[in-house]
Design an enzyme around this catalytic site. Sequence first.
Site, PDB file in Angstrom:
ATOM      1  N   LYS A  16       0.178   4.219  -0.228  1.00 16.40           N
ATOM      2  CA  LYS A  16      -0.446   5.402   0.364  1.00 16.40           C
ATOM      3  C   LYS A  16      -0.196   6.626  -0.540  1.00 16.40           C
ATOM      4  CE  LYS A  16      -0.160   3.140   4.781  1.00 16.40           C
ATOM      5  NZ  LYS A  16      -0.081   3.223   6.232  1.00 16.40           N
ATOM      6  N   GLU A  47      -5.293  -4.677  10.471  1.00 16.61           N
ATOM      7  CA  GLU A  47      -4.218  -3.725  10.699  1.00 16.61           C
ATOM      8  C   GLU A  47      -4.482  -2.962  11.998  1.00 16.61           C
ATOM      9  OE1 GLU A  47      -2.154  -2.574   6.772  1.00 16.61           O
ATOM     10  OE2 GLU A  47      -3.905  -1.299   6.965  1.00 16.61           O
ATOM     11  N   ASN A 105       0.875  -1.170   0.000  1.00 21.00           N
ATOM     12  CA  ASN A 105       0.000   0.000   0.000  1.00 21.00           C
ATOM     13  C   ASN A 105       0.914   1.221   0.000  1.00 21.00           C
ATOM     14  OD1 ASN A 105      -1.793   2.051   0.433  1.00 21.00           O
ATOM     15  ND2 ASN A 105      -2.461   1.368   2.461  1.00 21.00           N
ATOM     16  N   GLU A 128      -6.838   4.761   7.866  1.00 18.04           N
ATOM     17  CA  GLU A 128      -6.588   6.175   7.550  1.00 18.04           C
ATOM     18  C   GLU A 128      -7.794   6.782   6.844  1.00 18.04           C
ATOM     19  OE1 GLU A 128      -2.870   5.451   5.552  1.00 18.04           O
ATOM     20  OE2 GLU A 128      -1.997   4.882   7.482  1.00 18.04           O
ATOM     21  N   GLY A 152       2.797   2.233  10.721  1.00 16.97           N
ATOM     22  CA  GLY A 152       3.779   3.300  10.546  1.00 16.97           C
ATOM     23  C   GLY A 152       4.505   3.690  11.820  1.00 16.97           C
ATOM     24  N   SER A 197       3.612  -2.160  10.290  1.00 15.18           N
ATOM     25  CA  SER A 197       5.062  -2.265  10.488  1.00 15.18           C
ATOM     26  C   SER A 197       5.600  -3.648  10.164  1.00 15.18           C
ATOM     27  CB  SER A 197       5.452  -1.838  11.912  1.00 15.18           C
ATOM     28  OG  SER A 197       5.082  -0.490  12.136  1.00 15.18           O
ATOM     29  N   HIS A 210      -9.478   1.183   4.903  1.00 16.70           N
ATOM     30  CA  HIS A 210      -8.221   1.409   5.620  1.00 16.70           C
ATOM     31  C   HIS A 210      -8.475   2.380   6.778  1.00 16.70           C
ATOM     32  CE1 HIS A 210      -4.119   2.510   6.549  1.00 16.70           C
ATOM     33  NE2 HIS A 210      -3.737   1.429   5.878  1.00 16.70           N
TER      34      HIS A 210
HETATM   35  P1  13P Z   1       3.162   0.288   7.587  1.00 24.67           P
HETATM   36  O1  13P Z   1       3.644  -1.006   6.987  1.00 24.67           O
HETATM   37  O2  13P Z   1       3.920   1.488   7.079  1.00 24.67           O
HETATM   38  O3  13P Z   1       3.074   0.226   9.079  1.00 24.67           O
HETATM   39  O4  13P Z   1       1.674   0.504   7.036  1.00 24.67           O
HETATM   40  C1  13P Z   1       0.764  -0.510   7.165  1.00 24.67           C
HETATM   41  C2  13P Z   1      -0.449  -0.138   6.416  1.00 24.67           C
HETATM   42  O5  13P Z   1      -1.204   0.716   6.825  1.00 24.67           O
HETATM   43  C3  13P Z   1      -0.693  -0.809   5.128  1.00 24.67           C
HETATM   44  O6  13P Z   1      -1.970  -0.547   4.672  1.00 24.67           O
END
Ligand code: 13P
Length: 251
Positions: free
Chosen positions: A11, A168, A9, A98, A174, A214, A96
């Site tokens: 982002k 997640e 992803n 976010e 992150g 992560s 997601h």
């Molecule tokens: P990270 O791997 O950067 O923690 O992000 C995970 C994520 O949100 C994937 O959709």
Amino acid sequence: MRKNIVAGNWKMNKTLQEGLALATELDEALKGTTPNCDVVIGTPFIHLASVAAAIDTTKIGVAAQNCADKESGAYTGEISAAMVKSTGAAYVILGHSERREYYHETSEILNSKVALALANGLTPIYCCGEALDIRNANTQNAFVQTQLEETVFNLSTEDFKKIVIAYEPIWAIGTGVTASTEQAQEMLAFIRSIIAAKFGKDVADSTSILYGGSCNAKNAPELFAQPDIDGGLIGGASLKVADFKAIIDAF
Ligand code: 13P
């Protein structure tokens, strides 16, 4: 048996040129190899068509990171599931954290998005996961169960079989803090158990459930060795081919 999947992803990262370079570098890196998992990259909308045209999409599936909750029409700035499909993308990441947090996506909105994705032949990678306060209160199972019950558990069995679930935990995204292997396995086993209760054991056994948060080259082998962890949804580590390839090779 269910598929193993490593999905990136990206982002809101990479210009079109940078994204194309990243995708073609991954395509090159996978040439002549047969990964033991399906590989997917989730790019920004504007990259989808160029990326899908530049790589071998039979080897690397392309995913959007969102789609509209409306079919078409006067919704300025929105991108429909049909548009995503027309680029050559085969997947769409939906729900997601976010998007739920910053763009206020509710279960109602997500139900429309999932339905439109499925109607347009896209595979939803449907995300769920709790925030830290919920984990600290030890109510994460009930929270995730509600997220699923309000959305994808309303699908018919036939439609549910077409989706991928990604767990997640928000506190692991992150942050560099990965859920422990035990925490991830425990939650994914729980998710599989409630899928079994709702749709039956065969459906649960054939649903791919991914861990995200992560996940990196170092922790992927141990995570992917767990019986209920069928792969990862990878943020930061999907932005460098060497890191992402190492995660793919963890299978
Ligand atoms: P990270 O791997 O950067 O923690 O992000 C995970 C994520 O949100 C994937 O959709």
